[in-house]
Design a protein around this motif. Structure first.
Motif, PDB file in Angstrom:
ATOM      1  N   UNK A  79     107.516 100.432 -46.382  1.00  0.00           N
ATOM      2  CA  UNK A  79     107.392 101.234 -45.187  1.00  0.00           C
ATOM      3  C   UNK A  79     107.970 100.501 -43.987  1.00  0.00           C
ATOM      4  N   UNK A  80     108.655 101.235 -43.158  1.00  0.00           N
ATOM      5  CA  UNK A  80     109.208 100.673 -41.930  1.00  0.00           C
ATOM      6  C   UNK A  80     108.289 100.995 -40.759  1.00  0.00           C
ATOM      7  N   UNK A  81     107.928  99.984 -39.977  1.00  0.00           N
ATOM      8  CA  UNK A  81     107.069 100.268 -38.810  1.00  0.00           C
ATOM      9  C   UNK A  81     107.848 101.028 -37.738  1.00  0.00           C
ATOM     10  N   UNK A  82     107.138 101.892 -37.032  1.00  0.00           N
ATOM     11  CA  UNK A  82     107.721 102.661 -35.935  1.00  0.00           C
ATOM     12  C   UNK A  82     107.276 102.012 -34.632  1.00  0.00           C
ATOM     13  N   UNK A  83     108.213 101.612 -33.780  1.00  0.00           N
ATOM     14  CA  UNK A  83     107.801 100.987 -32.510  1.00  0.00           C
ATOM     15  C   UNK A  83     107.187 102.031 -31.560  1.00  0.00           C
ATOM     16  N   UNK A  84     106.027 101.706 -31.042  1.00  0.00           N
ATOM     17  CA  UNK A  84     105.305 102.603 -30.135  1.00  0.00           C
ATOM     18  C   UNK A  84     104.889 101.806 -28.915  1.00  0.00           C
ATOM     19  N   UNK A  85     105.103 102.381 -27.743  1.00  0.00           N
ATOM     20  CA  UNK A  85     104.629 101.781 -26.501  1.00  0.00           C
ATOM     21  C   UNK A  85     103.580 102.694 -25.888  1.00  0.00           C
ATOM     22  N   UNK A  86     102.499 102.107 -25.463  1.00  0.00           N
ATOM     23  CA  UNK A  86     101.415 102.870 -24.839  1.00  0.00           C
ATOM     24  C   UNK A  86     101.212 102.335 -23.428  1.00  0.00           C
ATOM     25  N   UNK A  87     101.220 103.239 -22.461  1.00  0.00           N
ATOM     26  CA  UNK A  87     100.988 102.880 -21.063  1.00  0.00           C
ATOM     27  C   UNK A  87      99.675 103.507 -20.621  1.00  0.00           C
ATOM     28  N   UNK A  88      98.791 102.696 -20.103  1.00  0.00           N
ATOM     29  CA  UNK A  88      97.520 103.175 -19.565  1.00  0.00           C
ATOM     30  C   UNK A  88      97.520 102.982 -18.060  1.00  0.00           C
ATOM     31  N   UNK A  89      97.040 103.991 -17.359  1.00  0.00           N
ATOM     32  CA  UNK A  89      96.954 103.911 -15.912  1.00  0.00           C
ATOM     33  C   UNK A  89      95.620 104.513 -15.481  1.00  0.00           C
ATOM     34  N   UNK A  90      94.946 103.816 -14.601  1.00  0.00           N
ATOM     35  CA  UNK A  90      93.661 104.297 -14.113  1.00  0.00           C
ATOM     36  C   UNK A  90      93.867 105.526 -13.236  1.00  0.00           C
ATOM     37  N   UNK A  91      92.974 106.500 -13.392  1.00  0.00           N
ATOM     38  CA  UNK A  91      93.044 107.700 -12.558  1.00  0.00           C
ATOM     39  C   UNK A  91      92.653 107.353 -11.133  1.00  0.00           C
ATOM     40  N   UNK A  92      93.164 108.105 -10.165  1.00  0.00           N
ATOM     41  CA  UNK A  92      92.742 107.850  -8.778  1.00  0.00           C
ATOM     42  C   UNK A  92      91.265 108.176  -8.598  1.00  0.00           C
ATOM     43  N   UNK A  93      90.634 107.491  -7.646  1.00  0.00           N
ATOM     44  CA  UNK A  93      89.201 107.714  -7.413  1.00  0.00           C
ATOM     45  C   UNK A  93      88.926 109.104  -6.875  1.00  0.00           C
ATOM     46  N   UNK A  94      89.831 109.643  -6.089  1.00  0.00           N
ATOM     47  CA  UNK A  94      89.677 110.980  -5.515  1.00  0.00           C
ATOM     48  C   UNK A  94      90.677 111.917  -6.143  1.00  0.00           C
ATOM     49  N   UNK A  95      90.259 113.151  -6.378  1.00  0.00           N
ATOM     50  CA  UNK A  95      91.211 114.183  -6.789  1.00  0.00           C
ATOM     51  C   UNK A  95      90.759 115.519  -6.212  1.00  0.00           C
TER      52      UNK A  95
END
Length: 92
Positions: A1-17
């Motif tokens: 099996x060949x691995x698939x490169x995956x990038x994950x970006x996490x960003x905190x939500x703003x305090x106010x919406x």
């Protein structure tokens, strides 16, 4: 099996919406709404939510919700939700 490169970006939500909506319908005529959320109150995962709505059927609607997650144990949340609502439904 060949691995698939995956990038994950996490960003905190703003305090106010804020979310606003509006529309027109045959029954409720003009309708408008606002939803305001304040997250991470006092640096924890508490949340405060205010919802305000207006239309011909619901001329007054306001809801204030306080959510305290992980109340004593991880699977329990404590919610306080006082609200004010007035309905004007047409008779048939």
């Amino acid at each position: 099996l060949n691995p698939i490169p995956i990038r994950i970006f996490l960003q905190e939500m703003p305090r106010w919406s804020a979310k606003f909506s509006g529309g027109w319908g045959n029954e409720d005529k003009l309708r408008v709404a606002g939803d305001f959320t304040w997250r991470s109150i006092f640096g924890n995962s508490r949340r405060l939510n205010l919802v305000v709505k207006h239309s011909d059927i619901n001329p007054y609607y306001a809801s204030l919700m306080w959510i305290e997650p992980h109340f004593f144990v991880n699977d329990l949340s404590f919610v306080i939700n006082p609200y004010f609502k007035k309905n004007v439904e047409p008779g048939y």
